[in-house]
Write a protein that holds these residues in place. Structure first.
Motif, short mmCIF file in Angstrom:
data_model
loop_
_atom_site.label_atom_id
_atom_site.label_comp_id
_atom_site.label_asym_id
_atom_site.label_seq_id
_atom_site.Cartn_x
_atom_site.Cartn_y
_atom_site.Cartn_z
N ASP A 26 0.82 -1.21 0.00
CA ASP A 26 0.00 0.00 0.00
C ASP A 26 0.86 1.27 0.00
N VAL A 27 2.05 1.18 0.61
CA VAL A 27 2.95 2.34 0.62
C VAL A 27 3.56 2.55 -0.76
N PRO A 32 1.60 9.55 -6.82
CA PRO A 32 2.69 10.54 -6.78
C PRO A 32 2.26 11.80 -6.02
N GLY A 33 3.09 12.22 -5.10
CA GLY A 33 2.78 13.41 -4.30
C GLY A 33 2.01 13.12 -3.03
N LYS A 34 1.45 11.94 -2.90
CA LYS A 34 0.69 11.58 -1.70
C LYS A 34 1.62 10.89 -0.71
N SER A 95 5.49 11.79 5.41
CA SER A 95 5.66 13.18 5.81
C SER A 95 5.96 13.22 7.30
N PHE A 96 7.07 13.85 7.68
CA PHE A 96 7.46 13.94 9.08
C PHE A 96 8.26 15.22 9.28
#
Length: 259
Positions: A26-27, A32-34, A95-96
């Motif tokens: 799933d990863v 793209p961009g998500k 995102s972190f």
């Protein structure tokens, strides 16, 4: 070849089929961009289910030879540019915060080191000479990386490090245990306070009703803190045995006695 579950009718014990590699399809299939947003606690450790997914993803990256080659003898010898590329690669899927980059690199380094140890344990136990090791190179390992890795295994530097690691394991007070949740996630999910670990875990979460640590994974810097908090200390101020004394000895750092 792995074997399925087999029931032993004489002992009622079962042989469990080993878990296969983590794929995280799933990863990889994210548009793209998500990206997946990952929360971090005040110690810059990833938490919650997204944090566990990030940690699993880092394990895959650590095993990707194009990104983390095996013939580098020490994680500290990856230059800053290489590490920056690794962080940017992870950011394509997760995102972190900027402060979380240190956690990502530390986790990658540990998982990369563990992977090398896993390969060494598998092949050094079968093949005792350099020639036999080189001849039996795994298919997925590039020839130059495998040759460099074998040369390092047989070097005096590697032998000294191996002996030092054996000594450290022999002195380890609390072994790592199974489970998918890190101490950071458990601390985030549970209420209570344990001095030295901060807000989050309760005594029963950390040790259970019988001082069990079966459900806890001790990772990275948390391991040292937990081991230190488990060290028995003399009970001060008790003139006679108390029904609470075993608890006090084990968890002397609790801010409040258990009732």
């Amino acid at each position: 070849m792995s074997t399925p579950w087999k029931l032993n009718t004489h002992s009622n014990l079962a042989t469990r089929k080993p878990r296969g590699p983590t794929l995280l399809k799933d990863v990889w299939k994210l548009s793209p961009g998500k990206t997946i947003d990952v929360s971090f606690n005040s110690r810059n450790q990833s938490i919650e289910k997204e944090g566990r997914k990030l940690t699993s993803f880092l394990g895959i990256v650590a095993r990707t030879l194009e990104l983390t080659p095996l013939n580098i003898d020490d994680w500290r010898n990856f230059d800053n540019e290489q590490k920056k590329k690794l962080v940017n690669f992870v950011r394509k899927k997760f995102s972190f915060p900027k402060s979380g980059e240190a956690f990502v690199l530390k986790s990658l380094g540990k998982k990369w080191k563990d992977y090398k140890c896993e390969i060494k344990g598998e092949y050094m136990s079968k093949y005792k000479t350099k020639d036999s090791l080189l001849k039996n190179r795994p298919n997925r390992r590039p020839r130059d990386q495998w040759s460099g890795l074998v040369s390092y295994w047989l070097s005096d530097k590697a032998k000294r490090r191996t002996q030092a690691n054996r000594n450290n394991r022999a002195n380890q007070k609390m072994p790592h245990t199974r489970g998918s949740k890190s101490i950071a996630t458990l601390m985030h999910e549970q209420s209570g306070y344990v001095r030295g670990l901060g807000l989050g875990p309760t005594p029963s979460v950390l040790w259970g009703s019988k001082s069990s640590v079966e459900n806890i994974v001790v990772e990275d810097s948390s391991n040292e803190v937990v081991q230190r908090s488990l060290q028995p200390l003399p009970v001060v101020g008790l003139s006679k045995p108390s029904p609470y004394s075993p608890v006090i000895q084990l968890s002397h750092s609790f801010s409040k006695p258990l009732k």
